[in-house]
Design a protein around this motif. Structure first.
Motif, short mmCIF file in Angstrom:
data_model
loop_
_atom_site.label_atom_id
_atom_site.label_comp_id
_atom_site.label_asym_id
_atom_site.label_seq_id
_atom_site.Cartn_x
_atom_site.Cartn_y
_atom_site.Cartn_z
N PRO A 93 0.80 -1.24 0.00
CA PRO A 93 0.00 0.00 0.00
C PRO A 93 0.83 1.29 0.00
O PRO A 93 0.47 2.26 -0.63
N PHE A 94 1.96 1.27 0.73
CA PHE A 94 2.79 2.48 0.76
C PHE A 94 4.25 2.05 0.79
O PHE A 94 4.64 1.23 1.62
N LEU A 95 5.02 2.61 -0.12
CA LEU A 95 6.41 2.18 -0.24
C LEU A 95 7.31 3.41 -0.32
O LEU A 95 7.04 4.32 -1.09
N PHE A 96 8.33 3.42 0.51
CA PHE A 96 9.28 4.53 0.40
C PHE A 96 10.71 4.07 0.68
O PHE A 96 10.93 3.01 1.28
N PHE A 97 11.63 4.90 0.22
CA PHE A 97 13.05 4.63 0.44
C PHE A 97 13.58 5.62 1.46
O PHE A 97 13.22 6.80 1.43
N VAL A 98 14.44 5.12 2.33
CA VAL A 98 15.15 5.98 3.26
C VAL A 98 16.59 6.06 2.74
O VAL A 98 17.24 5.03 2.52
N ILE A 99 17.03 7.29 2.52
CA ILE A 99 18.32 7.53 1.89
C ILE A 99 19.22 8.32 2.84
O ILE A 99 18.73 9.20 3.56
N ASN A 100 20.48 7.98 2.84
CA ASN A 100 21.46 8.70 3.66
C ASN A 100 22.47 9.44 2.80
O ASN A 100 22.91 8.90 1.78
N ASN A 101 22.92 10.58 3.28
CA ASN A 101 24.13 11.18 2.72
C ASN A 101 25.29 10.28 3.14
O ASN A 101 25.29 9.78 4.27
N ILE A 102 26.24 10.11 2.26
CA ILE A 102 27.44 9.34 2.62
C ILE A 102 28.48 10.32 3.13
O ILE A 102 29.06 11.09 2.35
N HIS A 103 28.70 10.31 4.44
CA HIS A 103 29.66 11.26 5.02
C HIS A 103 31.08 10.88 4.61
O HIS A 103 31.41 9.68 4.60
N PRO A 104 31.92 11.85 4.29
CA PRO A 104 33.30 11.50 3.88
C PRO A 104 34.11 10.79 4.97
O PRO A 104 35.02 10.03 4.66
N GLN A 105 33.77 11.04 6.25
CA GLN A 105 34.52 10.36 7.33
C GLN A 105 33.83 9.06 7.71
O GLN A 105 32.62 9.06 7.99
N GLU A 106 34.61 7.97 7.78
CA GLU A 106 34.01 6.65 8.03
C GLU A 106 33.23 6.61 9.35
O GLU A 106 32.13 6.05 9.43
N LEU A 108 31.71 8.96 10.97
CA LEU A 108 30.42 9.65 10.86
C LEU A 108 29.46 8.92 9.92
O LEU A 108 28.24 8.94 10.11
N ARG A 109 30.03 8.23 8.93
CA ARG A 109 29.18 7.41 8.05
C ARG A 109 28.45 6.36 8.86
O ARG A 109 27.26 6.15 8.72
N GLU A 110 29.22 5.71 9.75
CA GLU A 110 28.62 4.66 10.61
C GLU A 110 27.60 5.26 11.55
O GLU A 110 26.53 4.69 11.78
N GLU A 111 27.95 6.39 12.11
CA GLU A 111 27.04 7.02 13.07
C GLU A 111 25.77 7.50 12.37
O GLU A 111 24.67 7.42 12.93
N ASP A 112 25.94 7.98 11.16
CA ASP A 112 24.76 8.42 10.39
C ASP A 112 23.85 7.23 10.09
O ASP A 112 22.62 7.33 10.16
N TYR A 113 24.47 6.10 9.75
CA TYR A 113 23.67 4.89 9.48
C TYR A 113 22.94 4.44 10.76
O TYR A 113 21.78 4.05 10.72
N ALA A 114 23.65 4.56 11.90
CA ALA A 114 23.04 4.18 13.18
C ALA A 114 21.84 5.08 13.48
O ALA A 114 20.76 4.60 13.84
N SER A 115 22.00 6.38 13.31
CA SER A 115 20.90 7.31 13.59
C SER A 115 19.71 7.03 12.68
O SER A 115 18.55 7.06 13.12
N THR A 116 20.01 6.76 11.43
CA THR A 116 18.92 6.54 10.48
C THR A 116 18.21 5.22 10.78
O THR A 116 16.99 5.11 10.61
N SER A 117 18.97 4.25 11.28
CA SER A 117 18.34 2.99 11.69
C SER A 117 17.41 3.22 12.88
O SER A 117 16.32 2.65 12.95
N CYS A 118 17.85 4.08 13.81
CA CYS A 118 16.97 4.43 14.94
C CYS A 118 15.70 5.08 14.42
O CYS A 118 14.59 4.79 14.90
N LEU A 119 15.86 5.93 13.43
CA LEU A 119 14.70 6.62 12.84
C LEU A 119 13.71 5.60 12.27
O LEU A 119 12.49 5.69 12.48
#
Ligand SMILES: Cc1cc2nc3c(=O)[nH]c(=O)nc-3n(C[C@H](O)[C@H](O)[C@H](O)COP(=O)(O)O)c2cc1C
Length: 188
Positions: A93-106, A108-119
């Motif tokens: 019924p409803f489909l969406f993608f969650v997209i992340n910016n890829i941070h240049p620092q590894e 922060l990339r991991e931390e960004d992925y962690a935050s987005t997973s929490c979201l």
């Protein structure tokens, strides 16, 4: 519903009632879901809602993904495999993608992925509270080039999840979890 009950009873369910889920409802849930811990407050996420003709195009990509994975030589079987894969997407019924910016620092990339997973987990719990089930999908469809093009993925972005949402058509028994006590080490 109490938070602990929500957390334990939320299930990933892939079969949905034929009932619409509005953009407004999803936007409202996302507006709460974004209140996650987020190091450096990078707020690295964005969301792409797939609807109408785009959903048909995504379903077609899923058909091609399924056909590329199939070992069958039978045209009849391949047609069934392809049609099932197409319908799998159309029936969400409803489909969406969650997209992340890829941070240049590894880090922060991991931390960004962690935050987005929490979201995404926040969103799933809020959805469950509304009687909706979500399904986080990380299969080939979410990461193939054709999908990247369809969703307008930029060079500095990655897909975190393809999220399916709908009013569940059935209940789903949980797979039991190993009690946390069995994974705790106490160091004095
Ligand atoms: C990062 C992530 C990716 C996932 N990708 C898939 C997937 O591609 N296909 C799938 O069937 N389930 C996927 N799942 C859902 C899990 O299979 C599901 O959460 C698990 O079986 C536990 O079921 P529950 O969510 O009902 O507790 C994913 C879950 C996470 C967190």
């Amino acid at each position: 519903m109490e938070l602990r009950q929500l957390i334990k009873e939320r299930r990933s369910i892939a079969s949905y009632q034929d009932k619409d889920v509005s953009n407004e409802l999803i936007e409202d849930l996302l507006n709460t879901a974004i209140w996650v811990p987020n190091h450096k407050l990078t707020e690295p996420w964005r969301f792409v809602f797939i609807q109408g003709e785009a959903k048909k195009r995504l379903a077609e990509i899923n058909r091609q993904v399924a056909l590329s994975k199939s070992n069958s030589n039978s045209d009849e079987e391949l047609e069934i495999v392809g049609n099932n894969a197409y319908q799998k997407i159309i029936s969400v019924p409803f489909l969406f993608f969650v997209i992340n910016n890829i941070h240049p620092q590894e880090k922060l990339r991991e931390e960004d992925y962690a935050s987005t997973s929490c979201l995404i987990q926040n969103f799933s719990l809020l959805a469950w509270e509304q009687g909706l089930s979500t399904f986080w999908k990380s299969g080939k469809l979410a990461y193939c080039e054709e999908t990247a093009e369809l969703i307008g993925l930029k060079g500095n972005e990655r897909v975190v999840g393809q999220i399916h949402v709908g009013y569940p058509a059935k209940s789903q028994s949980p797979v039991p979890r190993v009690p946390a006590q069995e994974r705790i080490t106490v160091i004095n």
